[in-house]
Each structure stands twice: as C-alpha cells, then as structure tokens.
Write an enzyme that holds these catalytic residues in place. Structure first.
Site, PDB file in Angstrom:
ATOM      1  N   ASP A  73       4.032 -38.087 -30.500  1.00 56.26           N
ATOM      2  CA  ASP A  73       3.725 -37.256 -29.338  1.00 56.26           C
ATOM      3  C   ASP A  73       2.292 -37.537 -28.937  1.00 56.26           C
ATOM      4  O   ASP A  73       1.342 -37.132 -29.616  1.00 56.26           O
ATOM      5  CB  ASP A  73       3.935 -35.764 -29.592  1.00 56.26           C
ATOM      6  N   ALA A  74       2.151 -38.261 -27.825  1.00 60.66           N
ATOM      7  CA  ALA A  74       0.857 -38.805 -27.421  1.00 60.66           C
ATOM      8  C   ALA A  74      -0.066 -37.769 -26.792  1.00 60.66           C
ATOM      9  O   ALA A  74      -1.164 -38.115 -26.367  1.00 60.66           O
ATOM     10  CB  ALA A  74       1.065 -39.989 -26.476  1.00 60.66           C
ATOM     11  N   LEU A 121       4.458 -44.589 -21.015  1.00 60.33           N
ATOM     12  CA  LEU A 121       4.866 -43.179 -21.026  1.00 60.33           C
ATOM     13  C   LEU A 121       4.050 -42.383 -20.029  1.00 60.33           C
ATOM     14  O   LEU A 121       2.925 -42.721 -19.690  1.00 60.33           O
ATOM     15  CB  LEU A 121       4.732 -42.592 -22.433  1.00 60.33           C
ATOM     16  N   LEU A 170       1.456 -48.899 -17.719  1.00 58.04           N
ATOM     17  CA  LEU A 170       2.243 -48.920 -16.479  1.00 58.04           C
ATOM     18  C   LEU A 170       1.677 -47.896 -15.510  1.00 58.04           C
ATOM     19  O   LEU A 170       1.479 -46.738 -15.877  1.00 58.04           O
ATOM     20  CB  LEU A 170       3.696 -48.540 -16.770  1.00 58.04           C
ATOM     21  N   TYR A 172       1.418 -46.659 -11.046  1.00 58.72           N
ATOM     22  CA  TYR A 172       2.213 -46.564  -9.821  1.00 58.72           C
ATOM     23  C   TYR A 172       1.272 -46.431  -8.630  1.00 58.72           C
ATOM     24  O   TYR A 172       0.230 -45.769  -8.715  1.00 58.72           O
ATOM     25  CB  TYR A 172       3.166 -45.361  -9.915  1.00 58.72           C
ATOM     26  N   TYR A 182       5.317 -37.477  -5.234  1.00 63.78           N
ATOM     27  CA  TYR A 182       4.789 -37.834  -6.560  1.00 63.78           C
ATOM     28  C   TYR A 182       3.648 -36.863  -6.852  1.00 63.78           C
ATOM     29  O   TYR A 182       2.475 -37.199  -6.733  1.00 63.78           O
ATOM     30  CB  TYR A 182       4.310 -39.279  -6.555  1.00 63.78           C
ATOM     31  N   LYS A 190      -2.485 -41.331 -12.466  1.00 61.09           N
ATOM     32  CA  LYS A 190      -2.412 -42.788 -12.347  1.00 61.09           C
ATOM     33  C   LYS A 190      -3.746 -43.367 -11.847  1.00 61.09           C
ATOM     34  O   LYS A 190      -4.133 -44.468 -12.250  1.00 61.09           O
ATOM     35  CB  LYS A 190      -1.264 -43.196 -11.428  1.00 61.09           C
ATOM     36  N   SER A 222      14.718 -45.017 -13.896  1.00 60.32           N
ATOM     37  CA  SER A 222      14.605 -44.640 -15.311  1.00 60.32           C
ATOM     38  C   SER A 222      14.887 -43.151 -15.451  1.00 60.32           C
ATOM     39  O   SER A 222      14.992 -42.427 -14.459  1.00 60.32           O
ATOM     40  CB  SER A 222      13.186 -44.926 -15.800  1.00 60.32           C
ATOM     41  N   ARG A 223      14.937 -42.714 -16.693  1.00 59.88           N
ATOM     42  CA  ARG A 223      15.131 -41.284 -16.941  1.00 59.88           C
ATOM     43  C   ARG A 223      13.989 -40.465 -16.331  1.00 59.88           C
ATOM     44  O   ARG A 223      14.202 -39.470 -15.655  1.00 59.88           O
ATOM     45  CB  ARG A 223      15.210 -41.063 -18.451  1.00 59.88           C
TER      46      ARG A 223
HETATM   47  P1  NAI Z   1      11.042 -43.674 -19.198  1.00 61.41           P
HETATM   48  O1  NAI Z   1      11.710 -42.350 -19.153  1.00 61.41           O
HETATM   49  O2  NAI Z   1      11.831 -44.831 -19.711  1.00 61.41           O
HETATM   50  O3  NAI Z   1       9.701 -43.633 -20.029  1.00 61.41           O
HETATM   51  C1  NAI Z   1       8.857 -42.534 -20.158  1.00 61.41           C
HETATM   52  C2  NAI Z   1       8.775 -42.239 -21.646  1.00 61.41           C
HETATM   53  O4  NAI Z   1       7.691 -41.357 -21.919  1.00 61.41           O
HETATM   54  C3  NAI Z   1      10.032 -41.559 -22.183  1.00 61.41           C
HETATM   55  O5  NAI Z   1      10.560 -42.349 -23.234  1.00 61.41           O
HETATM   56  C4  NAI Z   1       9.508 -40.235 -22.726  1.00 61.41           C
HETATM   57  O6  NAI Z   1      10.200 -39.822 -23.873  1.00 61.41           O
HETATM   58  C5  NAI Z   1       8.070 -40.611 -23.044  1.00 61.41           C
HETATM   59  N1  NAI Z   1       7.131 -39.491 -23.193  1.00 61.41           N
HETATM   60  C6  NAI Z   1       6.924 -38.444 -22.359  1.00 61.41           C
HETATM   61  N2  NAI Z   1       5.967 -37.641 -22.859  1.00 61.41           N
HETATM   62  C7  NAI Z   1       5.555 -38.187 -24.031  1.00 61.41           C
HETATM   63  C8  NAI Z   1       4.602 -37.814 -25.022  1.00 61.41           C
HETATM   64  N3  NAI Z   1       3.879 -36.714 -24.909  1.00 61.41           N
HETATM   65  N4  NAI Z   1       4.457 -38.615 -26.109  1.00 61.41           N
HETATM   66  C9  NAI Z   1       5.190 -39.737 -26.237  1.00 61.41           C
HETATM   67  N5  NAI Z   1       6.110 -40.142 -25.341  1.00 61.41           N
HETATM   68  C10 NAI Z   1       6.293 -39.368 -24.250  1.00 61.41           C
HETATM   69  O7  NAI Z   1      10.546 -43.935 -17.698  1.00 61.41           O
HETATM   70  P2  NAI Z   1       9.756 -45.122 -17.008  1.00 61.41           P
HETATM   71  O8  NAI Z   1       9.882 -44.841 -15.555  1.00 61.41           O
HETATM   72  O9  NAI Z   1      10.170 -46.436 -17.505  1.00 61.41           O
HETATM   73  O10 NAI Z   1       8.242 -44.850 -17.410  1.00 61.41           O
HETATM   74  C11 NAI Z   1       7.420 -45.751 -18.129  1.00 61.41           C
HETATM   75  C12 NAI Z   1       6.098 -45.922 -17.417  1.00 61.41           C
HETATM   76  O11 NAI Z   1       6.313 -46.603 -16.174  1.00 61.41           O
HETATM   77  C13 NAI Z   1       5.404 -44.606 -17.048  1.00 61.41           C
HETATM   78  O12 NAI Z   1       4.012 -44.746 -17.239  1.00 61.41           O
HETATM   79  C14 NAI Z   1       5.725 -44.485 -15.569  1.00 61.41           C
HETATM   80  O13 NAI Z   1       4.788 -43.669 -14.879  1.00 61.41           O
HETATM   81  C15 NAI Z   1       5.620 -45.936 -15.160  1.00 61.41           C
HETATM   82  N6  NAI Z   1       6.184 -46.266 -13.855  1.00 61.41           N
HETATM   83  C16 NAI Z   1       7.489 -45.993 -13.557  1.00 61.41           C
HETATM   84  C17 NAI Z   1       8.010 -46.286 -12.309  1.00 61.41           C
HETATM   85  C18 NAI Z   1       9.450 -45.994 -11.982  1.00 61.41           C
HETATM   86  O14 NAI Z   1       9.836 -46.052 -10.800  1.00 61.41           O
HETATM   87  N7  NAI Z   1      10.288 -45.697 -12.951  1.00 61.41           N
HETATM   88  C19 NAI Z   1       7.178 -46.916 -11.249  1.00 61.41           C
HETATM   89  C20 NAI Z   1       5.833 -47.212 -11.686  1.00 61.41           C
HETATM   90  C21 NAI Z   1       5.358 -46.869 -12.927  1.00 61.41           C
END
Ligand code: NAI
Length: 286
Positions: A73-74, A121, A170, A172, A182, A190, A222-223
């Site tokens: 938990d980050a 994350l 990552l 945005y 957003y 971000k 993504s989720r």
């Molecule tokens: P994702 O749901 O696959 O990843 C987010 C992860 O963060 C999840 O696995 C979640 O369990 C974890 N998480 C949340 N709070 C946490 C905590 N306190 N400690 C540890 N883990 C925690 O979704 P996604 O979209 O792939 O996100 C990954 C990165 O990509 C993020 O930084 C997101 O902002 C970025 N991003 C996503 C975009 C999109 O359209 N999906 C676009 C641009 C950037």
C-alpha cells in the site's frame, strides 16, 4: 545478465502495469510486482487458477512468469504511518510488510537488487468531482496515492537500484491541458508527478546514475479508468481526433517502458514521453 524489475500497481491483466510487465518479460527481465493489499487475494488466486494464462502469453509462445507478488500500500511509508483502523482491517491484517519501506526491505532480502522500478498506480477518491467541488481531504489523498507514492517508492528503492537502472511512472495529459471529468485533484497529482520526474531525475541521476522518466499515456479501458466514468468517450475522442486513428493498446505503452528501461534510452532522463497516438500534438479536434 538479465535485469530484474519491480512493478508497483498490478492487480489484474487489464492495466498498463500488466502490459509493462509483459514487455519487460519479453525482453528477458525477471518480474516482481507490488499489488495493492485489498486486491491481493483476488489477484493471487486468479493467477494461481490460470485466469490470466491467456494474457500471460509472450511473443515467443512462453508464459510470463511473475517471480514474486508483494502486497503493497503505497500511501504508507512505514508502520508508524498506518492508522489503527487499517491495522485492524481484515484484508490488511491478513498480510504483512506492505508499507513502502518494508516492501523495499523484503525485495532487498529476497533478491539483493533491481534494475527497473515501475510506478503504475494512482488513486483519487473524489476523481468524479470537479476540482471546485473537491474536498481538501480528497485532494490530498489523490496527491498521496498518485504522486508522493512515487517519491516514496523511488526513495526507498534507490539504494537497491543498480547504477544504470531506470525508473518509470505513468502520467496523463490532464496535468497540462483541461480534461473535464478528470477531477478530485487527479489533474494536480499528475502535474506534481511530472514535475517530480524532472527533480528526481536530477537527484537520482547524480546520486546513483538512475534515469527517471514518465510516460504520458493515452486512454485505456483499465479498471482504474472505468472507475472515472468517461473512458469510452476519451477513447472515441482519441480515435476521432488523433493523428493516428487507431485504438491505443496497452502493449504499445509496455513496449515504450521496455525501451526506456533499456540501454537504447541511455541518455533519456527527466522526460515526459507521450504514447498517445499523437493526440497531445493536436490543437483542435478535426
Ligand atoms: P489499473 O487499475 O490497472 O492500475 C492502477 C493500480 O493502482 C491498481 O492495480 C490498484 O490496485 C493500484 N493502487 C491504487 N491505490 C494503491 C495504493 N495505495 N497502493 C498500491 N497500489 C494502489 O489502471 P491503469 O489505468 O493501468 O493505471 C496505471 C497508471 O496509468 C496510473 O498511474 C494511471 O493514472 C495511468 N494512466 C492511465 C490511463 C488510462 O486511460 N487508463 C491514461 C494515462 C495514465
């Protein structure tokens, strides 16, 4: 010798973290992941039961191996930060050593060092609220989970990151352009992450010859993105308006991370690299 990567923020096979793990594995890296504590049980049991086997297939036909899954938990740097209600929470009490410092210590104990650190994350409890309606608590929670979490991860992993190594996060484009929807301080988070990428590139570069970059990714279903609520609209918008009119695949972001982590990118640090079919370069939609 093969490289070792720690990827924070993998809890299913839909997000950027999973795709980055696959691209790094395809390039020969050993994969360790950090999984958010509340998502740990489902992720591990799904992995064990073969639910992800189809998405584990690498270009050579083999299956990606995840050497170890660490609970993480980050938003907590060490046990002193953890409030009583979290300590008592069933899911948190069910595992241990999930603060950032403890995870870094465990990885050091288990493997000695890593070469690649990935932060994939984010969390913003009020992401669906406009900034004008965001509470102080919600705003600070977004910054804590989505920006400081990276400062903390890099700080704690830096001593075990081998010189020449690479760190990637990552981001945005809502950090620099108005993306209504957003909210909750996520756009601010971000912006902080991108600014920190430059300062951390300087500090980690001078201290340990580590490169620090962030990928500004286009929309992916993504989720986390589904929770924001406007992801389908953003994907349609991009397909309609970007220079490259195709849906962005997570693999394209994964491959960019593999490039950034490789010696091919040995002079690249402190940058925001767009992987978005070029949408960032447009001034108007056409
Ligand atoms: P994702 O749901 O696959 O990843 C987010 C992860 O963060 C999840 O696995 C979640 O369990 C974890 N998480 C949340 N709070 C946490 C905590 N306190 N400690 C540890 N883990 C925690 O979704 P996604 O979209 O792939 O996100 C990954 C990165 O990509 C993020 O930084 C997101 O902002 C970025 N991003 C996503 C975009 C999109 O359209 N999906 C676009 C641009 C950037």
């Amino acid at each position: 010798k093969g490289k070792r990567a720690f990827i924070a923020g993998v809890a299913d096979d839909n997000g950027y973290g999973w795709a980055i793990a696959k691209s790094l594995a395809a390039a020969g890296a050993e994969i360790l992941v950090g999984t958010w504590v509340p998502a740990l049980n489902i992720f591990e049991s799904s992995l064990r039961r073969g639910k992800f086997d189809e998405s584990r297939v690498l270009p050579d036909g083999s299956l990606m191996e995840i050497t170890k899954v660490y609970p993480l938990d980050a938003v907590f740097d060490n046990l002193d930060d953890v409030p009583e209600d979290i300590k008592a929470n069933k899911r948190y009490a069910g595992s241990s050593k999930w603060t950032v410092q403890e995870v870094a210590e465990s990885v050091k104990e288990d493997f000695g060092s890593i070469d690649i650190l990935v932060h994939s994350l984010a969390n913003g409890p009020e992401v669906t609220k406009p900034l004008l309606e965001t509470s102080r608590k919600g705003y600070l929670a977004a910054i804590s989970a989505s920006s400081y979490s990276y400062v903390s991860l890099l700080k704690h992993f830096l001593p075990i990151l081998n010189p020449g190594g690479s760190s990637i996060s990552l981001t945005y484009i809502a950090s620099e352009r108005i993306i209504p929807g957003y909210g909750g301080g996520m756009s601010s988070a971000k912006a902080a992450l991108e600014s920190d990428t430059r300062v951390l590139a300087f500090e980690a570069g001078r201290k340990r010859k580590i490169r620090v970059n962030t990928i500004s990714a286009g929309p992916l279903r993504s989720r986390a993105a589904k929770a924001i609520g406007f992801i389908d609209m953003m994907i349609d918008y991009s397909s309609a308006n970007a220079p490259l009119q195709k849906e962005l695949s997570a693999e394209e972001v994964g491959n960019t991370a593999a490039f950034l982590a490789s010696p091919l990118a040995s002079a690249i640090t402190g940058t925001v690299l767009y992987v978005d079919n070029g949408l960032n370069a447009m001034g108007v939609g056409v």
